[in-house]
Structure formats: C-alpha cells, structure tokens
Design a protein around this motif. Structure first.
Motif, PDB file in Angstrom:
ATOM      1  N   ASN A   1      10.618   5.583  -1.688  1.00 45.56           N
ATOM      2  CA  ASN A   1      10.352   4.479  -2.387  1.00 45.56           C
ATOM      3  C   ASN A   1       9.582   4.943  -3.501  1.00 45.56           C
ATOM      4  OD1 ASN A   1       9.908   1.725  -3.481  1.00 45.56           O
ATOM      5  ND2 ASN A   1       9.034   1.049  -1.522  1.00 45.56           N
TER       6      ASN A   1
ATOM      7  N   LYS B   1       6.557   4.080  -7.514  1.00 41.71           N
ATOM      8  CA  LYS B   1       5.619   2.961  -7.206  1.00 41.71           C
ATOM      9  C   LYS B   1       4.350   3.306  -6.965  1.00 41.71           C
ATOM     10  CE  LYS B   1       9.262   0.339  -6.512  1.00 41.71           C
ATOM     11  NZ  LYS B   1      10.171   0.523  -5.512  1.00 41.71           N
TER      12      LYS B   1
ATOM     13  N   VAL C   1       1.103  -3.268  -0.614  1.00 49.96           N
ATOM     14  CA  VAL C   1       1.498  -3.690  -1.606  1.00 49.96           C
ATOM     15  C   VAL C   1       1.759  -2.588  -2.946  1.00 49.96           C
ATOM     16  CG1 VAL C   1       0.974  -5.434  -3.914  1.00 49.96           C
ATOM     17  CG2 VAL C   1       0.300  -5.805  -1.432  1.00 49.96           C
TER      18      VAL C   1
ATOM     19  N   LYS D   1       3.296  -1.420  -6.886  1.00 49.12           N
ATOM     20  CA  LYS D   1       3.758  -1.779  -8.371  1.00 49.12           C
ATOM     21  C   LYS D   1       4.706  -0.880  -8.561  1.00 49.12           C
ATOM     22  CE  LYS D   1       1.630  -1.523 -12.182  1.00 49.12           C
ATOM     23  NZ  LYS D   1       0.471  -1.632 -13.317  1.00 49.12           N
ATOM     24  N   ASP D   2       6.052  -1.645  -8.995  1.00 49.80           N
ATOM     25  CA  ASP D   2       7.020  -0.538  -9.841  1.00 49.80           C
ATOM     26  C   ASP D   2       6.511  -0.359 -11.235  1.00 49.80           C
ATOM     27  OD1 ASP D   2       9.431  -0.090 -11.298  1.00 49.80           O
ATOM     28  OD2 ASP D   2      10.506  -1.016  -9.573  1.00 49.80           O
TER      29      ASP D   2
ATOM     30  N   LYS E   1       6.586  -5.026 -11.519  1.00 47.36           N
ATOM     31  CA  LYS E   1       6.899  -6.161 -10.252  1.00 47.36           C
ATOM     32  C   LYS E   1       6.068  -5.586  -9.053  1.00 47.36           C
ATOM     33  CE  LYS E   1      10.397  -8.502  -8.316  1.00 47.36           C
ATOM     34  NZ  LYS E   1      11.380  -8.341  -7.598  1.00 47.36           N
ATOM     35  N   GLU E   2       5.417  -6.508  -8.328  1.00 47.56           N
ATOM     36  CA  GLU E   2       4.808  -6.046  -7.008  1.00 47.56           C
ATOM     37  C   GLU E   2       5.680  -6.487  -5.848  1.00 47.56           C
ATOM     38  OE1 GLU E   2       0.758  -7.052  -7.017  1.00 47.56           O
ATOM     39  OE2 GLU E   2       0.113  -5.772  -8.866  1.00 47.56           O
ATOM     40  N   GLU E   3       5.406  -5.688  -4.898  1.00 46.90           N
ATOM     41  CA  GLU E   3       6.258  -6.005  -3.607  1.00 46.90           C
ATOM     42  C   GLU E   3       5.358  -5.672  -2.533  1.00 46.90           C
ATOM     43  OE1 GLU E   3       9.448  -3.709  -2.362  1.00 46.90           O
ATOM     44  OE2 GLU E   3       9.411  -2.013  -3.611  1.00 46.90           O
ATOM     45  N   LEU E   4       5.670  -6.213  -1.414  1.00 47.69           N
ATOM     46  CA  LEU E   4       5.000  -5.972  -0.091  1.00 47.69           C
ATOM     47  C   LEU E   4       5.834  -5.010   0.648  1.00 47.69           C
ATOM     48  CD1 LEU E   4       2.451  -6.377   1.790  1.00 47.69           C
ATOM     49  CD2 LEU E   4       3.691  -8.154   3.061  1.00 47.69           C
ATOM     50  N   VAL E   5       5.479  -3.720   1.028  1.00 44.52           N
ATOM     51  CA  VAL E   5       6.263  -3.023   1.786  1.00 44.52           C
ATOM     52  C   VAL E   5       5.412  -2.874   3.318  1.00 44.52           C
ATOM     53  CG1 VAL E   5       6.989  -0.625   2.207  1.00 44.52           C
ATOM     54  CG2 VAL E   5       6.503  -1.487  -0.016  1.00 44.52           C
TER      55      VAL E   5
END
Ligand code: NAP
Length: 321
Positions: free
Chosen positions: A196, A199, A215, A217-218, A223-227
């Motif tokens: 990943n 990030k 969490v 951030k790309d 954009k933020e995502e929860l891994v």
C-alpha cells in the motif's frame, strides 16, 4: 574508581568490553534499558561475517557477552540517568546502582525506534501497536498485520511476520522503497505480503482497547481510508539514545554524538563513542562492532598516556585536534 565504564550492551559496547577485558582494563559495563540493543530484538542476521548460515541476533549478542565475561568484564544491571564529564574523574548516576566514578567512558547506548507521532499510536502500544516484530509477532498468529516503513527494517520485519500472520500489508509514504534490492526482492517474492504505497499514516483507530486499523492518506488524491488490521508494526528508523547527554557532549542536530573523524574521540578528552549512537550512516552490527574495537584501543592509548596523572585534577575539554 573504575578505569573504564562502558554504557550499553549492543555489538559496539560488547566488542569494546571484549577488547578491554583482554587488555586487563577491568571494564565495567552498564547494561542499559534495552540489554543487547537492537540485535536482541532482531531475528536472523545473515551478513555478520563468520556465520555461513546466518545467526540469530539474540544468540550473537549472548555469545559476545559471554566472551567479554570470560575475559573478566563486569556487567551491571541499570541505566545512566546523568553524567558529569566536566571534571575528572567522570561521574555517572546509575539507576539501581548509585554513583560511579571512572577515568575513561565509552558511550555505546545505540538508538531506539522512531514513532509516527500520530493520534492513537502511543496509547495503543501493547494493544496492537509494536516496534518489535521479533518480540510481538507471535501474538498475531493467523491475523492480519500492517507494517509502516520502506527501509530494510520494514522488509525484514514483514518477512518475519509472514511466518505468523495471515497477511502482512506494507504501508509506505512513497512509491519507491528505501530498502536494499535483496531485501525488497525477498519481500516482493513473499505471497503473504501486500503493498500500500504512497500513503501517509494519519491515525491509529482502536475498539475495545485493541487496534482496529490505520487511517492513511493517499498522497496523490488526498483521500483518506481505513486499513483494517489486528496489529500495527512501526519500522521507520531510529533515534540515538543521547537524551541523558544533552548539553554535555557535542552532537549533531538529531543527537548523534560527534566524533573526531577516524577515531571514537568525542569533544571531551577521555570520553569515547561507538556504534549507532555516533553513526547515522552505516548502522550495521558489524560497523558497530568495528567502532567498539576502535573505542577500546582509543581508551587503552588514552589511559596509558595518562597513567601518571592525578585523576582528581579537572582538565576541562579536549584540546583541539
Ligand atoms: P531507514 O533506512 O531510515 O528507513 C526508514 C523508512 O521509514 C523509510 O522508508 C522512510 O521513508 C520511512 N519513514 C521514516 N519516517 C517516517 C514517518 N514519519 N512516516 C512514515 N514513514 C517514515 O531505517 P531502517 O529501515 O530502520 O534501516 C536503518 C539502517 O539499518 C539502514 O542502514 C539499513 O540498511 C540497516 N538495516 C539492515 C538490515 C539488514 O541488512 N539485514 C536490516 C534492518 C536494517 P522514506 O523512504 O520516504 O524516507
């Protein structure tokens, strides 16, 4: 009063102890807060010369310690909270031991793991956040883990964790890795490892006192995502353990001790530094051991040169070289 005190028991301190004990200098070795240093937290060491099939880090450290003890080095359990190197003999305040005085001092206190310093990280250490795969990998048998970092440590820990975990996801802040090619290749060939990249870690999320995810951030889209993950391993490098020396010895901005190039001499005559505490470039077990040997030889020459001196005389700083 001691002739020489060595602070730290990584490969640098232990090599110095072996050499000084063999030279009948009766070194006293203060073990430090993390006895054995980083090698005691690592798995297989494949690049320490002399071990064709590699050697486990803790075993290598244990052997070095026994070798030093065999020649008469004395180990004391504790860590230094304060030093006075402004006058001779040098004075050390050691937790659990009290005050020690010494003619010469070797600082080999190494470096400690860096943290991300993001919300949720510190409070979840021991609840899913770890800086030591060797210590904590076992707890994640059959579970998913995330590793942050793109250097050799991250690759090594990812491979190690893949022996326990069901999946190991590497999160790195760039799309290029810093790790050496051989370590990258090994991780890329490992089917349990996923990637990943690009990030930035933003926050550690927990639920019921356990890590639930990271969490990120790309870096391209923002954009933020929860891994989601059960365990989070931080492998982003180290800081030198020199807090207790602040203002007493010359260091660089980060805290690595300045030594006279080609020696282990610090800016204070009689104080020497070896291993990762003075090395922000090579940081290998073998280079630490090499500088440990240099420190021992520097101490021997220093003590021989000062054999006739009255150690109660305050000499101040080292003469410029
Ligand atoms: P390193 O080489 O300094 O790598 C640290 C990694 O963490 C880098 O990829 C860095 O990203 C990333 N990072 C640093 N701060 C970060 C932050 N705040 N947030 C997110 N990512 C961050 O440290 P290392 O991997 O611990 O290795 C240290 C030394 O030990 C190296 O010389 C290495 O070769 C050696 N080592 C050797 C072995 C072996 O040969 N078996 C094993 C382990 C370590 P950037 O790349 O973007 O800077």
């Amino acid at each position: 009063m001691e002739k020489v005190v060595i602070l730290g028991t990584g490969p640098a301190g232990l090599t110095a102890a072996i050499y000084l004990a063999r030279a009948n200098m009766n070194p006293v070795v203060i073990e430090g807060a993390e006895p054995g240093g980083q090698l005691s937290l690592t798995t297989e060491v494949e690049n320490f010369p002399g071990f064709i099939d590699g050697v486990m880090g803790p075993e290598l450290i244990d052997n070095m310690r026994k070798q030093a003890e065999k020649f008469g080095a004395v180990f004391k359990n504790g860590w230094v909270t304060d030093v006075d190197v402004s006058k001779r003999p040098f004075t050390l305040e050691v937790s659990g031991i009290g005050q020690l005085q010494t003619q010469a001092l070797i600082i080999s206190t190494g470096a400690s793991a860096k943290m991300l310093n993001i919300p949720g990280e510190k409070e979840n250490v021991g609840r899913g956040v770890s800086t030591c795969a060797t210590c904590d990998g076992f707890f994640f048998r059959g579970k998913k883990v995330v590793i942050v970092g793109g250097g050799d440590s991250a690759m090594e820990e990812a491979n190690f964790l893949s022996k326990f975990a069901s999946e190991v996801e590497i999160v790195h802040r760039r799309d290029e890795l810093r790790a050496s090619k051989i370590m990258q290749d090994r991780a890329k060939e490992n089917e349990k490892i996923t990637w990943n990249l690009n990030k930035t870690p933003v926050e550690v999320v927990s639920e019921d006192n356990k890590v639930k995810g990271l969490v990120v951030k790309d870096n391209q889209t923002g954009k933020e995502e929860l891994v989601e993950t059960d365990g989070l391993f931080i492998a982003i490098g180290h800081n030198p353990n020199t807090e207790f020396l602040k203002g007493k010895l010359k260091t660089d901005d980060v805290g690595y001790i300045d030594v006279v190039p080609g020696t282990t001499e610090t800016n204070v005559l009689g104080v020497f530094a070896c291993g990762d505490v003075q090395d922000n470039k090579y940081r290998q077990a073998i280079t630490a051991a090499g500088t440990g040997c240099m420190a021992a030889l520097d101490v021997e020459r220093y003590l021989e040169g000062n054999a006739a001196q009255d150690w109660s005389i305050s000499l101040g700083g080292r003469a410029d070289k």
